[in-house]
Motif scaffolding. Structure first.
Motif, PDB file in Angstrom:
ATOM      1  N   ASP A 269       0.835  -1.209   0.000  1.00  0.00           N
ATOM      2  CA  ASP A 269       0.000   0.000   0.000  1.00  0.00           C
ATOM      3  C   ASP A 269       0.868   1.257   0.000  1.00  0.00           C
ATOM      4  O   ASP A 269       0.575   2.232  -0.701  1.00  0.00           O
ATOM      5  CB  ASP A 269      -0.932   0.008   1.215  1.00  0.00           C
ATOM      6  CG  ASP A 269      -2.062  -1.003   1.095  1.00  0.00           C
ATOM      7  OD1 ASP A 269      -2.322  -1.465  -0.033  1.00  0.00           O
ATOM      8  OD2 ASP A 269      -2.671  -1.346   2.134  1.00  0.00           O
TER       9      ASP A 269
ATOM     10  N   LYS B  94       2.354   1.739  -3.419  1.00  0.00           N
ATOM     11  CA  LYS B  94       1.364   2.285  -4.361  1.00  0.00           C
ATOM     12  C   LYS B  94       1.240   3.802  -4.195  1.00  0.00           C
ATOM     13  O   LYS B  94       1.104   4.530  -5.188  1.00  0.00           O
ATOM     14  CB  LYS B  94       0.008   1.609  -4.145  1.00  0.00           C
ATOM     15  CG  LYS B  94      -0.064   0.193  -4.719  1.00  0.00           C
ATOM     16  CD  LYS B  94      -1.478  -0.369  -4.676  1.00  0.00           C
ATOM     17  CE  LYS B  94      -1.886  -0.775  -3.289  1.00  0.00           C
ATOM     18  NZ  LYS B  94      -3.230  -1.438  -3.271  1.00  0.00           N
ATOM     19  N   GLY B  95       1.288   4.276  -2.950  1.00  0.00           N
ATOM     20  CA  GLY B  95       1.233   5.709  -2.717  1.00  0.00           C
ATOM     21  C   GLY B  95       2.402   6.438  -3.354  1.00  0.00           C
ATOM     22  O   GLY B  95       2.242   7.521  -3.938  1.00  0.00           O
TER      23      GLY B  95
ATOM     24  N   LEU C  64       4.130   5.310  -5.935  1.00  0.00           N
ATOM     25  CA  LEU C  64       3.982   5.186  -7.384  1.00  0.00           C
ATOM     26  C   LEU C  64       2.985   6.207  -7.930  1.00  0.00           C
ATOM     27  O   LEU C  64       3.142   6.704  -9.051  1.00  0.00           O
ATOM     28  CB  LEU C  64       3.546   3.765  -7.748  1.00  0.00           C
ATOM     29  CG  LEU C  64       4.564   2.670  -7.411  1.00  0.00           C
ATOM     30  CD1 LEU C  64       3.983   1.284  -7.684  1.00  0.00           C
ATOM     31  CD2 LEU C  64       5.850   2.860  -8.191  1.00  0.00           C
ATOM     32  N   GLU C  65       1.971   6.518  -7.144  1.00  0.00           N
ATOM     33  CA  GLU C  65       1.025   7.563  -7.547  1.00  0.00           C
ATOM     34  C   GLU C  65       1.731   8.915  -7.647  1.00  0.00           C
ATOM     35  O   GLU C  65       1.499   9.683  -8.581  1.00  0.00           O
ATOM     36  CB  GLU C  65      -0.134   7.634  -6.548  1.00  0.00           C
ATOM     37  CG  GLU C  65      -1.090   6.455  -6.651  1.00  0.00           C
ATOM     38  CD  GLU C  65      -2.148   6.471  -5.567  1.00  0.00           C
ATOM     39  OE1 GLU C  65      -2.087   7.380  -4.690  1.00  0.00           O
ATOM     40  OE2 GLU C  65      -3.007   5.568  -5.561  1.00  0.00           O
ATOM     41  N   LYS C  66       2.593   9.201  -6.690  1.00  0.00           N
ATOM     42  CA  LYS C  66       3.344  10.463  -6.715  1.00  0.00           C
ATOM     43  C   LYS C  66       4.299  10.523  -7.896  1.00  0.00           C
ATOM     44  O   LYS C  66       4.546  11.588  -8.447  1.00  0.00           O
ATOM     45  CB  LYS C  66       4.122  10.635  -5.407  1.00  0.00           C
ATOM     46  CG  LYS C  66       3.234  10.846  -4.186  1.00  0.00           C
ATOM     47  CD  LYS C  66       4.055  10.938  -2.914  1.00  0.00           C
ATOM     48  CE  LYS C  66       3.169  11.107  -1.694  1.00  0.00           C
ATOM     49  NZ  LYS C  66       3.947  11.151  -0.430  1.00  0.00           N
TER      50      LYS C  66
ATOM     51  N   GLY D 254       3.763   8.945 -10.715  1.00  0.00           N
ATOM     52  CA  GLY D 254       3.017   8.803 -11.959  1.00  0.00           C
ATOM     53  C   GLY D 254       3.303   7.513 -12.700  1.00  0.00           C
ATOM     54  O   GLY D 254       3.217   7.476 -13.936  1.00  0.00           O
ATOM     55  N   ASP D 255       3.615   6.453 -11.971  1.00  0.00           N
ATOM     56  CA  ASP D 255       3.932   5.169 -12.596  1.00  0.00           C
ATOM     57  C   ASP D 255       2.641   4.376 -12.819  1.00  0.00           C
ATOM     58  O   ASP D 255       2.304   3.453 -12.082  1.00  0.00           O
ATOM     59  CB  ASP D 255       4.902   4.372 -11.715  1.00  0.00           C
ATOM     60  CG  ASP D 255       5.525   3.183 -12.444  1.00  0.00           C
ATOM     61  OD1 ASP D 255       4.933   2.717 -13.440  1.00  0.00           O
ATOM     62  OD2 ASP D 255       6.597   2.718 -12.011  1.00  0.00           O
ATOM     63  N   GLU D 256       1.910   4.741 -13.868  1.00  0.00           N
ATOM     64  CA  GLU D 256       0.613   4.114 -14.147  1.00  0.00           C
ATOM     65  C   GLU D 256       0.769   2.644 -14.514  1.00  0.00           C
ATOM     66  O   GLU D 256      -0.091   1.822 -14.204  1.00  0.00           O
ATOM     67  CB  GLU D 256      -0.084   4.857 -15.280  1.00  0.00           C
ATOM     68  CG  GLU D 256      -0.473   6.299 -14.946  1.00  0.00           C
ATOM     69  CD  GLU D 256      -1.476   6.366 -13.801  1.00  0.00           C
ATOM     70  OE1 GLU D 256      -2.272   5.417 -13.662  1.00  0.00           O
ATOM     71  OE2 GLU D 256      -1.447   7.353 -13.050  1.00  0.00           O
TER      72      GLU D 256
ATOM     73  N   LEU E 282       0.942   0.784 -11.278  1.00  0.00           N
ATOM     74  CA  LEU E 282      -0.304   0.876 -10.524  1.00  0.00           C
ATOM     75  C   LEU E 282      -1.390  -0.035 -11.078  1.00  0.00           C
ATOM     76  O   LEU E 282      -2.195  -0.591 -10.329  1.00  0.00           O
ATOM     77  CB  LEU E 282      -0.790   2.324 -10.497  1.00  0.00           C
ATOM     78  CG  LEU E 282       0.028   3.279  -9.611  1.00  0.00           C
ATOM     79  CD1 LEU E 282      -0.357   4.715  -9.865  1.00  0.00           C
ATOM     80  CD2 LEU E 282      -0.161   2.926  -8.137  1.00  0.00           C
ATOM     81  N   ARG E 283      -1.405  -0.216 -12.396  1.00  0.00           N
ATOM     82  CA  ARG E 283      -2.421  -1.091 -13.002  1.00  0.00           C
ATOM     83  C   ARG E 283      -2.302  -2.523 -12.496  1.00  0.00           C
ATOM     84  O   ARG E 283      -3.304  -3.248 -12.432  1.00  0.00           O
ATOM     85  CB  ARG E 283      -2.290  -1.066 -14.535  1.00  0.00           C
ATOM     86  CG  ARG E 283      -2.927   0.147 -15.199  1.00  0.00           C
ATOM     87  CD  ARG E 283      -3.028  -0.047 -16.695  1.00  0.00           C
ATOM     88  NE  ARG E 283      -1.736  -0.129 -17.323  1.00  0.00           N
ATOM     89  CZ  ARG E 283      -1.048   0.937 -17.790  1.00  0.00           C
ATOM     90  NH1 ARG E 283      -1.559   2.144 -17.661  1.00  0.00           N
ATOM     91  NH2 ARG E 283       0.116   0.771 -18.362  1.00  0.00           N
TER      92      ARG E 283
ATOM     93  N   LYS F 149      -4.496  -3.496  -9.326  1.00  0.00           N
ATOM     94  CA  LYS F 149      -5.946  -3.377  -9.359  1.00  0.00           C
ATOM     95  C   LYS F 149      -6.589  -4.746  -9.494  1.00  0.00           C
ATOM     96  O   LYS F 149      -5.999  -5.689  -9.973  1.00  0.00           O
ATOM     97  CB  LYS F 149      -6.370  -2.470 -10.518  1.00  0.00           C
ATOM     98  CG  LYS F 149      -5.903  -1.023 -10.303  1.00  0.00           C
ATOM     99  CD  LYS F 149      -6.318  -0.144 -11.460  1.00  0.00           C
ATOM    100  CE  LYS F 149      -5.844   1.295 -11.249  1.00  0.00           C
ATOM    101  NZ  LYS F 149      -6.174   2.174 -12.384  1.00  0.00           N
TER     102      LYS F 149
END
Length: 310
Positions: A291, A294-295, A297-299, A301-303, A306-307, A310
């Motif tokens: 978790d 993931k936070g 990776l959001e910062k 921008g590693d889409e 992140l995929r 899901k």
């Protein structure tokens, strides 16, 4: 006649336009597919679970551990152990195979004479018996008088047990990873000197954020030098201070910049997430670190990464 030629030219031009549009649409679709399929080293399928054997209040056995990794979608394990786990080495390997989990590494703590250690011999024999090609992540300590030696003498002294382990690993098609865990041996620059001195192709480095307390400031300088030798990179959170505190990923104030450096580098190997001091329950610890990752990776921008969660 002129009308016929004009009509024919128009048809040819129309076919050319249609063909050009089709090719363009195919190129766009291919590009989009390539972007979608682009892998990130931080994707779930590239994660190694690390320090989940002795650091687990539930004391899961090989079967329960493999089932837990399946549940979390983690496909690789770096196996750490204590003396009481030696009798279950073979069962661990069998359950990992059964649950389609790769034994990415087998941890080993060495003194000055690994040739006299029955546990090292057992590890090599179990890996040989099951034809497992993996990495042996090794720590080395207990070399007498190391503190009084010159740098050259230290390199040679530590290189001796490393060379023995590397040769034994090579006999069964395995690699040896120098594992930083503090002290002289844990300094990246010293490990690079050992590798350069021995020049054995199956020796690499396993770098750990959770033992990087004294490396934060110079990480941008030495990390690029590690990459050609880097077998694995284990993440954790790091909170600056005196002393630096190891925390779950995303709860520190140093790991974001360090992970950004890794993301922008040429490193393409696996990423470890560690549970050692994260939570008593190994499953909870792994989830906390995923978790937190993931936070981050959001910062960043590693889409692509992140995929995969899901």
């Amino acid at each position: 006649m002129i009308t016929y030629i004009q009509n024919r030219s128009l048809k040819v031009a129309l076919k050319f336009c249609l063909l050009t549009c089709a090719c363009l649409l195919f190129s766009i679709a291919t590009f989009a597919q390539n972007v979608t399929d682009k892998k990130s080293i931080f994707s779930r399928e590239n994660l190694i679970a690390w320090c989940i054997v002795p650091f687990d209040i539930k004391e899961r056995g090989p079967t329960e551990r493999a089932e837990m990794l399946n549940k979390l979608g983690i496909t690789m394990l770096a196996y750490d152990w204590r003396e009481k786990h030696v009798p279950t080495f073979e069962e661990e390997i069998e359950q990992l195979k059964k649950h389609n989990i790769k034994l990415q590494a087998f941890w080993y703590y060495s003194g000055a004479n690994p040739e006299n250690d029955k546990n090292f011999a057992t590890i090599i024999e179990v890996l040989r018996k099951h034809n497992v090609k993996t990495e042996i992540w090794c720590m080395v300590s207990g070399i007498k008088g190391l503190g009084e030696m010159t740098q050259e003498e230290k390199v040679k002294a530590v290189a001796k047990p490393v060379a023995y382990m590397a040769d034994k690993a090579a006999e069964i098609g395995c690699k040896l990873g120098l594992y930083n865990h503090g002290g002289w041996y844990g300094e990246p620059e010293n490990q690079l000197q050992i590798i350069d001195y021995l020049k054995k192709p199956n020796i690499g480095i396993v770098y750990n954020f959770h033992h990087a307390e004294e490396h934060i400031q110079r990480f941008p300088e030495f990390f690029p030098k590690l990459i050609p030798h880097l077998l694995a990179l284990n993440l954790s959170g790091l909170k600056k201070g005196n002393p630096v505190k190891v925390v779950p990923i995303g709860q520190g104030d140093a790991e974001l910049d360090m992970i950004k450096i890794v993301k922008n580098s040429n490193y393409k190997g696996p990423i470890g997430i560690i549970n050692e001091d994260t939570a008593p329950d190994a499953e909870v610890g792994l989830m906390l670190n995923m978790d937190g990752l993931k936070g981050i990776l959001e910062k960043l921008g590693d889409e692509a990464a992140l995929r995969s969660y899901k």
